[in-house]
Design a protein around this motif. Structure first.
Motif, PDB file in Angstrom:
ATOM      1  N   GLU A 233       0.832  -1.213   0.000  1.00 45.88           N
ATOM      2  CA  GLU A 233       0.000   0.000   0.000  1.00 45.88           C
ATOM      3  C   GLU A 233       0.865   1.262   0.000  1.00 45.88           C
ATOM      4  N   VAL A 234       2.099   1.110   0.423  1.00 42.75           N
ATOM      5  CA  VAL A 234       3.029   2.227   0.428  1.00 42.75           C
ATOM      6  C   VAL A 234       4.425   1.611   0.414  1.00 42.75           C
ATOM      7  N   ASP A 235       5.412   2.317  -0.102  1.00 37.08           N
ATOM      8  CA  ASP A 235       6.739   1.741  -0.266  1.00 37.08           C
ATOM      9  C   ASP A 235       7.273   1.207   1.075  1.00 37.08           C
ATOM     10  N   VAL A 238      10.239   2.718   2.904  1.00 30.92           N
ATOM     11  CA  VAL A 238      10.073   3.984   3.631  1.00 30.92           C
ATOM     12  C   VAL A 238       9.221   3.762   4.887  1.00 30.92           C
ATOM     13  N   ILE A 239       8.153   2.993   4.745  1.00 32.27           N
ATOM     14  CA  ILE A 239       7.256   2.768   5.882  1.00 32.27           C
ATOM     15  C   ILE A 239       7.345   1.302   6.301  1.00 32.27           C
ATOM     16  N   LYS A 240       8.014   1.070   7.414  1.00 33.06           N
ATOM     17  CA  LYS A 240       8.146  -0.314   7.905  1.00 33.06           C
ATOM     18  C   LYS A 240       6.756  -0.799   8.336  1.00 33.06           C
ATOM     19  N   THR A 447       3.004  10.632   7.210  1.00 31.98           N
ATOM     20  CA  THR A 447       1.853  11.334   7.798  1.00 31.98           C
ATOM     21  C   THR A 447       0.556  10.911   7.100  1.00 31.98           C
ATOM     22  N   LEU A 448       0.593  10.887   5.779  1.00 31.79           N
ATOM     23  CA  LEU A 448      -0.610  10.514   5.018  1.00 31.79           C
ATOM     24  C   LEU A 448      -0.965   9.047   5.257  1.00 31.79           C
ATOM     25  N   TYR A 449       0.057   8.235   5.313  1.00 26.88           N
ATOM     26  CA  TYR A 449      -0.165   6.794   5.547  1.00 26.88           C
ATOM     27  C   TYR A 449      -0.840   6.577   6.901  1.00 26.88           C
ATOM     28  N   LYS A 450      -0.279   7.214   7.938  1.00 19.70           N
ATOM     29  CA  LYS A 450      -0.815   7.007   9.284  1.00 19.70           C
ATOM     30  C   LYS A 450      -2.251   7.493   9.395  1.00 19.70           C
ATOM     31  N   LYS A 451      -2.505   8.627   8.805  1.00 16.70           N
ATOM     32  CA  LYS A 451      -3.828   9.227   8.911  1.00 16.70           C
ATOM     33  C   LYS A 451      -4.857   8.452   8.065  1.00 16.70           C
ATOM     34  N   MET A 452      -4.433   7.988   6.897  1.00 17.06           N
ATOM     35  CA  MET A 452      -5.451   7.518   5.958  1.00 17.06           C
ATOM     36  C   MET A 452      -5.441   6.010   5.679  1.00 17.06           C
ATOM     37  N   LEU A 453      -4.340   5.331   6.014  1.00 17.54           N
ATOM     38  CA  LEU A 453      -4.296   3.917   5.642  1.00 17.54           C
ATOM     39  C   LEU A 453      -4.077   2.955   6.796  1.00 17.54           C
ATOM     40  N   SER A 454      -3.400   3.376   7.832  1.00 18.55           N
ATOM     41  CA  SER A 454      -3.006   2.378   8.845  1.00 18.55           C
ATOM     42  C   SER A 454      -4.097   2.202   9.902  1.00 18.55           C
TER      43      SER A 454
END
Ligand code: ASP
Length: 454
Positions: A233-235, A238-240, A447-454
């Motif tokens: 869902e995201v690289d 970059v995002i473990k 920031t976007l990942y945490k807010k919108m995907l995780s």
């Protein structure tokens, strides 16, 4: 037809232990009847792929020299022979016929230029396929080796960037007969031209071989086995802890793939997409994982499926009074970029200005002449360039129904005090792009990942 076409990439066939995994994967599902293999990829002792060694040998050391890698043609010759000797030894396959024939091919000096390169490039897949077929046969599979030169995997145009001819599909459906063999193994990446000379497709072309076979055999599914669990869902570099996306449409995959994060050769999708054959990205090192399924259609259970990031972008801003009233202005501008061989990504525009986003690598050595040419032909008032941008792209077919996801994204950035340089929504409304300065791009992504995907 009730078959699965399975393609195994270089990392899945790089050594004996990987090839044994491939064997187990094939045996674990009786529909996995068509196997496509790449040349051996990098392993613990070889920093370079066998295909690159082959090209280096063909070009007398120039291929690595151009990349400032110190490996001579002789070193490459040794690396190739050692690799295949080791594989034969570890898989307990008789090495003599394979190595004798390989040495003969590598000493072939009768071909020149691109013809020679194509022939050499193809040898990695050719001999790996022979060896793996032999190994599988010795271990009890009723398997037949199908060489592209035998059944007619026909390529047109250039020797080293061949395109698949329609005749190939007819040849595949005629030659593959599952009453004669339980399994077929095909070397990927290469074919023959109308004059029966060996040609290769573009790099990574084994994906294309698998795609063409899946299409021509009307396979149930095209499994693409690699060394990652699927499309994230995201690289994940970059995002473990990022998750794999279970189901994606072809369109979403296109939008999510960015440089350095391509799991798949896109042209391989085209025919599968046309005939609605799903593609399943799977991990040879973790076959229990279901991977990512790429489909024509899916039920959009969520708004957003993934976020991609493209670094090292530059925006060229142009200003000219009444620009929007000049018919043909944008066409002429894009023509100039194409004359410089520069690919353009997004072009946000307004009445008196336009920005063109490009890969900043493409501007190296070009920017002064490009600027001069634009000024000369389009009589612009002002041109300036912003370097070191990153484009963050949020993707999901469900976004079409929820325009407020944009608000969430911008609010998330605002809460962290991060400003953005550009904003653009795609015409299909299933993705939108936010340009940020590259030095905050990883944090913005997180920031976007945490807010919108995780
Ligand atoms: N061996 C070829 C390459 O390295 C083709 C492939 O692996 O798909 O590009």
């Amino acid at each position: 037809m009730n078959v699965k076409v399975c393609k195994f990439g270089g990392s899945s066939v790089k050594d004996a232990s990987q090839i044994k995994k491939v064997f187990n994967i094939i045996k674990s599902d009786e529909k996995r009847k068509v196997i496509v293999v790449s040349a051996p990829g990098r392993d613990d002792t070889h920093n370079e792929k066998i295909t690159d060694h082959l090209l280096n040998l063909s070009t007398d050391g120039n291929h690595f020299c151009e990349q400032k890698i110190e490996v001579s043609a002789k070193d490459s010759f040794d690396a190739i022979i050692n690799k295949f000797e080791q594989l034969c030894k570890d898989l307990k396959v008789d090495s003599k016929p394979i190595i004798d024939s390989l040495v003969k091919d590598l000493n072939n000096n009768s071909l020149k230029g691109e013809k020679r390169n194509a022939f050499f490039l193809s040898r990695g897949e050719h001999y790996n396929a022979k060896l793996i077929t032999e190994f599988m046969r010795k271990n009890g599979l009723n398997i037949k080796l199908m060489l592209p030169e035998d059944f007619g995997f026909i390529l047109t145009s250039e020797y080293c960037d061949g395109k698949v001819s329609k005749k190939t599909h007819k040849n595949i459906s005629e030659y593959f007969n599952f009453e004669k063999a339980d399994y077929y193994l095909v070397p990927g990446f290469y074919g023959i031209n109308e004059d029966k000379e060996i040609s290769v497709m573009s790099r990574g072309g084994s994906d294309l071989t698998g795609g063409e076979l899946a299409y021509a055999l009307d396979a149930d599914i095209y499994e693409n086995w690699t060394d990652t669990n699927g499309v994230y869902e995201v690289d994940p570099r970059v995002i473990k802890g990022a998750n794999v996306i279970p189901r994606l449409t072809f369109k979403e995959l296109r939008l999510l793939s960015s440089k350095g994060f391509n799991v798949f050769h896109f042209n391989a999708m085209l025919n599968c997409k046309k005939s609605k054959i799903p593609i399943n990205i799977r991990n040879t090192n973790n076959p229990e994982h279901e991977g990512t399924l790429i489909l024509n259609e899916r039920v959009p259970m969520e708004d957003l499926v993934g976020i991609a990031k493209l670094d090292n972008m530059a925006a060229i801003h142009l200003q000219k009074d009444m620009l929007a009233d000049e018919i043909g202005f944008t066409a002429e501008l894009l023509k100039i970029f194409s004359e410089f061989g520069i690919n353009t990504y997004h072009y946000p525009t307004d009445r008196d200005d336009i920005s063109i986003l490009v890969d900043q690598e493409d501007l190296k050595g070009n920017i002064n002449n490009l600027r001069r040419e634009i000024e000369r032909r389009l009589k612009t008032d002002n041109i300036y360039v912003t370097y070191n941008l990153a484009i963050i792209t949020l993707v999901g077919i469900g976004l079409r129904e929820n325009a407020f996801a944009i608000v969430d994204a911008i609010t998330a950035l605002k809460e962290e005090n991060m400003s953005f340089e550009m904003f653009d929504m795609s015409p299909s409304k299933i993705s939108f792009h936010i340009g940020v300065s590259q030095n905050i791009s990883d944090i913005a992504l997180e920031t976007l990942y945490k807010k919108m995907l995780s």
